[in-house]
Write a protein that holds these residues in place. Structure first.
Motif, PDB file in Angstrom:
ATOM      1  N   THR A 188       0.835  -1.201   0.000  1.00 27.81           N
ATOM      2  CA  THR A 188       0.000   0.000   0.000  1.00 27.81           C
ATOM      3  C   THR A 188       0.868   1.248   0.000  1.00 27.81           C
ATOM      4  N   ASN A 189       1.544   1.545   1.093  1.00 23.70           N
ATOM      5  CA  ASN A 189       2.432   2.708   1.153  1.00 23.70           C
ATOM      6  C   ASN A 189       3.752   2.332   1.804  1.00 23.70           C
ATOM      7  N   ALA A 190       4.805   3.015   1.379  1.00 24.15           N
ATOM      8  CA  ALA A 190       6.045   2.951   2.138  1.00 24.15           C
ATOM      9  C   ALA A 190       5.870   3.710   3.440  1.00 24.15           C
ATOM     10  N   PHE A 191       5.384   4.955   3.345  1.00 31.31           N
ATOM     11  CA  PHE A 191       5.094   5.777   4.512  1.00 31.31           C
ATOM     12  C   PHE A 191       3.635   6.194   4.481  1.00 31.31           C
ATOM     13  N   LYS A 210      -7.588   0.913  -8.028  1.00 34.44           N
ATOM     14  CA  LYS A 210      -8.996   1.210  -8.276  1.00 34.44           C
ATOM     15  C   LYS A 210      -9.503   2.354  -7.405  1.00 34.44           C
ATOM     16  N   ASN A 211      -9.048   2.425  -6.154  1.00 28.73           N
ATOM     17  CA  ASN A 211      -9.532   3.514  -5.309  1.00 28.73           C
ATOM     18  C   ASN A 211      -8.507   4.640  -5.153  1.00 28.73           C
ATOM     19  N   LYS A 212      -7.440   4.587  -5.946  1.00 23.80           N
ATOM     20  CA  LYS A 212      -6.462   5.653  -6.054  1.00 23.80           C
ATOM     21  C   LYS A 212      -5.662   5.896  -4.776  1.00 23.80           C
ATOM     22  N   LYS A 213      -5.733   5.010  -3.817  1.00 22.19           N
ATOM     23  CA  LYS A 213      -4.929   5.161  -2.617  1.00 22.19           C
ATOM     24  C   LYS A 213      -3.645   4.347  -2.754  1.00 22.19           C
ATOM     25  N   GLY A 214      -2.707   4.653  -1.888  1.00 22.36           N
ATOM     26  CA  GLY A 214      -1.463   3.907  -1.893  1.00 22.36           C
ATOM     27  C   GLY A 214      -0.437   4.494  -2.835  1.00 22.36           C
ATOM     28  N   GLY A 215       0.800   4.058  -2.671  1.00 23.56           N
ATOM     29  CA  GLY A 215       1.890   4.545  -3.493  1.00 23.56           C
ATOM     30  C   GLY A 215       3.156   4.616  -2.682  1.00 23.56           C
ATOM     31  N   SER A 216       3.886   5.663  -2.845  1.00 18.69           N
ATOM     32  CA  SER A 216       5.122   5.781  -2.091  1.00 18.69           C
ATOM     33  C   SER A 216       4.888   6.405  -0.734  1.00 18.69           C
ATOM     34  N   VAL A 217       4.218   7.563  -0.711  1.00 17.88           N
ATOM     35  CA  VAL A 217       4.037   8.303   0.537  1.00 17.88           C
ATOM     36  C   VAL A 217       2.639   8.904   0.555  1.00 17.88           C
ATOM     37  N   TRP A 218       1.929   8.723   1.668  1.00 15.19           N
ATOM     38  CA  TRP A 218       0.574   9.243   1.833  1.00 15.19           C
ATOM     39  C   TRP A 218       0.583  10.135   3.074  1.00 15.19           C
ATOM     40  N   VAL A 219       0.278  11.424   2.908  1.00 20.51           N
ATOM     41  CA  VAL A 219       0.251  12.354   4.040  1.00 20.51           C
ATOM     42  C   VAL A 219      -1.174  12.848   4.227  1.00 20.51           C
ATOM     43  N   GLU A 220      -1.638  12.833   5.480  1.00 17.84           N
ATOM     44  CA  GLU A 220      -3.037  13.158   5.730  1.00 17.84           C
ATOM     45  C   GLU A 220      -3.232  13.691   7.141  1.00 17.84           C
TER      46      GLU A 220
END
Length: 459
Positions: free
Chosen positions: A248-251, A283-293
């Protein structure tokens, strides 16, 4: 579940140097052998002595390989020391998944030559729970530790659930390591987390240093998994780590859980290398390298992201605190046209800075790792954990993610920022240990390395 009391810990520690060849190290009951074999403190009234070190009276010390058939609970105020080279094997074929619940303190004293290992007998993800720390856990040291095959779903009989830690409902697995004491301290250094079924690490409070580690093959296609998942109440320096194949995410960096008693998280995240992350959630556009929220405000610079889906992202609402964050410069490389498109300016939910370095065409700005084999059929949107369908290859410890001479990623980083803990974090339980030879001698201060004016981790 066994609750280890302090007196049993004293006997256990005293017995660790008493084993004969008749005891099979991989089949020791860690609760009974101290009582059956102990002779208190080996003649000393001041310390607990093993072949490696002298420990304060009242400590728990594991010196031999140990097989756990049920969970271990370290009480508040008690310290467990695990000596160099010890392997803790968690049995998978049990009704309640094995967990190590640390209500007190844990010190894993691995070395480069003799790491401490947490594993399972079946060598498959989701075989045991994880190391779950309590709200009064003051200090945890994971130095040169190999943690694998964790992430099992607890039951209502699980030690973590009984202590109301991490989960209050049974709705999925636990992380391989969880820390939650806002006033506590932890370090993860020089360690190898791999093949864990859910998040590798999850933090809902604490002062920590995470440096020099490899996080590989995180999570699963059904439930996902982050390598480093940070919520509110943390102060962290995170540097010089390699994160490979976090599905999902690295961070995942967040201030979720804010309240009057939980402070905002502050963190510096720099000079990390992120490879092949985020493939499961196109499909839901979440995840990748880094997610900040959720009002996260990190310093996030000098990081190298290689063939991961998207770059730096946030939700459309309730994203990062941009005013108080520093999120550039970072280095984003894509070997495919799809990767370039998903990191381009204007990409959905992406955060763009002109001061970043990004591939504008497939293969531009290859950082030139010293040794890495990419899946020839790599698909960063594959959503299945199958290399034949584009998922990352299994991690290979022979790979070297340092940079070759002439790499364009060797310059362009920044050093004009302060670490959260410029003088390091002291772990006073380590200070109390008298190591008996220089090969095992360890400092009680841990600090993240100074930032380097390059991108990515160095090895």
């Amino acid at each position: 579940m066994k609750k280890i009391n302090t007196m049993a810990g004293m006997l256990l520690a005293a017995a660790t140097a008493m084993f004969s060849a008749s005891c099979e190290n991989d089949n020791i009951n860690p609760y009974d052998y101290a009582v059956n074999n102990g002779n208190a403190n080996q003649g000393s009234t001041n310390v607990i002595k093993t072949a490696v070190a002298e420990y304060p009276v009242g400590s728990l010390v594991w010196s031999n390989d140990t097989t756990l058939r049920e969970s271990v609970e370290i009480p508040v105020g008690t310290s467990l020391y695990i000596e160099p080279g010890v392997t803790v094997t968690c049995k998978a074929d049990v009704q309640v998944p094995v967990e190590v619940v640390v209500l007190g303190n844990l010190y894993c004293l691995g070395t480069a030559e003799k790491p401490v290992t947490f594993t399972s007998d079946c060598k498959k993800p989701e075989a045991w729970g994880g190391i779950i720390c309590g709200y009064n856990s003051e200090e945890v040291v994971l130095n040169h530790v190999d943690i694998a095959y964790a992430g099992a779903t607890p039951t209502e009989s699980s030690a973590s659930f009984q202590n109301k830690l991490f989960k209050t409902t049974i709705d999925g697995g636990v992380p391989a390591f969880h820390f939650c004491n806002v006033n506590g301290k932890f370090v993860i250094a020089n360690s190898f987390f791999h093949d864990n079924y859910n998040d590798q690490t999850y933090f809902t409070g604490g002062n920590g240093v995470i440096a020099g580690n490899i996080f590989a093959d995180s999570g699963n296609a059904a439930d996902g998994g982050e390598a480093i998942n940070v919520k509110a109440g943390c102060k962290l320096d995170v540097a010089n780590n390699v994160i490979y194949n976090a599905c999902t995410n690295a961070f995942k960096l967040s201030n979720a859980g804010n309240s009057e008693v939980v402070p905002l998280t502050d963190m510096t995240v720099y000079n990390n290398t992120i490879v092949d992350c985020g493939w499961r959630r196109s499909k839901n556009k979440k995840g990748g390298s880094v997610w900040v929220e959720k009002a996260a405000r990190p310093v996030f610079v000098n990081n190298l992201c290689y063939d991961s889906r998207f770059g730096l992202k946030q939700p459309k609402q309730d994203g990062a605190d941009m005013e108080h964050s520093r999120l550039t410069p970072n280095y984003y490389y894509a070997s495919t046209a799809t990767g370039v498109e998903q990191m381009a300016k204007g990409a959905s939910l992406g955060i763009w800075f002109d001061t970043d370095i990004k591939s504008a065409t497939a293969g531009q700005f290859d950082p030139l790792f010293k040794l890495f084999k990419q899946n020839a059929g790599m698909d960063i949107n594959c959503e299945v954990d199958d290399p034949d369908k584009g998922a990352p290859l299994a991690f290979d410890k022979a790979w070297n993610f340092d940079l070759q001479q002439g790499s364009p990623a060797l310059s362009g980083g920044v050093t004009d920022f302060a670490r959260i803990f410029p003088n390091g974090i002291p772990f006073f339980g380590m200070k109390k240990v008298n190591f008996l030879d220089s090969a095992n001698d360890q400092n009680y201060y841990f600090s993240a390395p100074l930032p380097q004016p390059r991108f990515g981790a160095w090895l």
